[in-house]
Design an enzyme around this catalytic site. Structure first.
Site, short mmCIF file in Angstrom:
data_model
loop_
_atom_site.label_atom_id
_atom_site.label_comp_id
_atom_site.label_asym_id
_atom_site.label_seq_id
_atom_site.Cartn_x
_atom_site.Cartn_y
_atom_site.Cartn_z
CG PHE A 190 -10.88 0.72 -17.48
CD1 PHE A 190 -9.72 1.42 -17.24
CD2 PHE A 190 -11.87 0.73 -16.50
CE1 PHE A 190 -9.52 2.12 -16.05
CE2 PHE A 190 -11.68 1.42 -15.31
CZ PHE A 190 -10.51 2.12 -15.08
CE LYS A 191 -10.26 0.19 -12.89
NZ LYS A 191 -10.50 -0.11 -11.50
CG ASP A 192 -8.99 -7.14 -18.21
OD1 ASP A 192 -8.56 -7.58 -17.13
OD2 ASP A 192 -10.13 -7.37 -18.64
#
Length: 494
Positions: free
Chosen positions: A111-113
């Site tokens: 999800f950090k992307d």
């Protein structure tokens, strides 16, 4: 200059949104907050009829008011065009009785992307005002490191140094970081746990000698962790997107509420949901889902935050955290901007390892937040159950979110944030499903035979990739590692 942000600990320490992105953390150790958050509500009818990219530009415009519409539009196109495997960027899928918001279709399968493809764009825009270079310092419990390395790889006038806890990330997470290419990147294993690395990085941001040394070379130190508001606010968008997609699918109506179950350690991902709530998203409750390092569970249930406990290494390493930095921002808003009170609690945490909020503040928190946690055995059992009953494979972090969401589900739809691809934790996932212990790559290939998506190409390529970063430092050695890495700021090419 629009001073739309100030420190959680002192209202006189102010910054524009651009300055807050560049600084990462306030000079007093506090986090930058927007005191007017939610005074202007998002137009839900507009969001319902716009694309992900258009909604990102709109919502970021509300949260970063001194970035122009043109700047944000260009940054979003650069960040998201061709970067995500799903056209929806963050698609929502029904799984059993819950809705799963898939956040892992970006370049590093986490999800950090969503935020770390955007942050370099926001930082590059802000740097143009200064003529300086930036040195990004990032502590990671696993996923942030690779996403930050990927996002900042070869960015002009920018270097990045990532610090991860030695031996406390998954094998895939380790390989993602250790094989990272780029002229301006460095990766260091730190002897200790994530909290050791994160606390040390925060101290480095406040180290006057280091900052003066960097300034003498026209270098600014900044962060890619969610303490940086530029990392946090892009995550607000996918909460609105979940609402939009469920509206379009006919799952909810215009007057209905949603609840969200969020696996989290540093409180950043669920805080982004709270920002969406303040902007007008119809939310009934947030479920804060933790692993055995359940400091957040205790806090939300009792009002006592106490990190004085054993650190537990789990199969959900990105949540192996005892100091949840972004909780400070929630405390700021729950106290209606009482920076003196927030500072008192943070000083107590630093000195004694604990603090306790008042009954009134706890009641406000509990009106919107509930907490659950699961140990490794429960996590494995949930991965197995959901696969057998629904033919859907969850990674260990998402499985905790799914279990917690199921426990707390009411009449309203419950949206579970799936924060990482199961391929990043293939050994633990396959052991949960089959009961067998497999070698790293055997597990990855076996998982592909049962998973809903093929192995993402960047993960498959790790099997033959060369290890490029093998440095190990102790906490005192991190400062010198940062100084050495500052030479990277002139090596970016884009």
């Amino acid at each position: 200059m629009v001073t739309s942000y100030h420190s959680t600990r002192n209202k006189t320490i102010q910054a524009s949104a651009r300055q807050a992105v560049l600084k990462g953390i306030a000079a007093d150790g506090g986090l930058f907050v927007h005191p007017g958050l939610g005074q202007e509500k998002a137009d839900l009818d507009r969001i319902l009829h716009q694309s992900y990219q258009e909604n990102a530009a709109y919502i970021l415009g509300l949260l970063l008011p001194d970035y122009t519409e043109e700047e944000l539009t260009q940054a979003i196109q650069a960040a998201y065009t061709g970067s995500f495997a799903s056209e929806a960027v963050t698609p929502v899928k029904p799984v059993g009785d819950l809705q799963v918001l898939e956040l892992f279709h970006g370049p590093t399968s986490a999800f950090k992307d969503v935020a770390l493809t955007m942050l370099p764009q926001l930082m590059s825009i802000a740097l143009k005002d200064t003529g300086d270079s930036a040195m990004i310092l990032t502590a990671t419990s696993g996923d942030t490191g690779k996403a930050a390395l990927s996002g900042f790889k070869n960015v002009d006038r920018t270097g990045i140094a990532v610090f991860y806890p030695e031996g406390k990330v998954s094998q895939i997470q380790y390989r993602q970081m250790a094989t990272q290419q780029g002229e301006n990147v460095r990766v260091f294993a730190v002897q200790g746990n994530f909290d050791d690395a994160q606390s040390a990085v925060k101290r480095l941001f406040l180290d006057q000698e280091l900052n003066d040394w960097a300034a003498s070379k026209s270098i600014r130190l900044s962060s890619a962790n969610s303490i940086n508001v530029g990392r946090l606010v892009p995550q607000v968008v996918y909460y609105f997107e979940a609402w939009k997609q469920l509206m379009q699918q006919g799952v909810i109506g215009r007057q209905d509420q949603l609840s969200f179950s969020v696996p989290t350690g540093n409180f950043g991902d669920v805080l982004a949901g709270y920002y969406a709530y303040r902007l007008g998203l119809p939310v009934k409750k947030f479920v804060v889902a933790s692993n055995a390092n359940n400091v957040l569970t205790e806090f939300i249930r009792t009002g006592v935050y106490d990190r004085n406990r054993a650190f537990i290494k789990t199969i959900s390493p990105s949540m192996d955290i005892l100091i949840s930095s972004n909780l400070e921002r929630l405390l700021y808003y729950m106290t209606e901007g009482d920076t003196k009170q927030v500072k008192t609690w943070m000083d107590q945490l630093a000195a004694e390892g604990r603090y306790q909020v008042t009954p009134e503040i706890l009641e406000k928190i509990q009106s919107l937040f509930v907490a659950e946690y699961a140990g490794d055995d429960e996590t494995r059992a949930e991965i197995s159950r959901v696969y057998k009953e629904d033919a859907y494979v969850l990674d260990p972090h998402s499985a905790i979110g799914y279990l917690a969401g199921g426990r707390q589900k009411g009449e309203e739809p419950m949206v579970v944030l799936a924060t990482a691809s199961p391929y990043k934790f293939a050994q633990d996932v396959m052991e949960a499903i089959t009961g067998d212990t497999m070698a790293e790559w055997d597990a990855l290939h076996a998982l592909e035979n049962i998973c809903q998506d093929p192995v993402p190409a960047p993960l498959a390529a790790l099997e033959s990739a060369d290890i490029l970063h093998d440095a190990v430092v102790d906490v005192p050695g991190m400062k010198e590692a940062v100084k050495d890495s500052c030479a990277l700021t002139g090596r970016g090419t884009r």
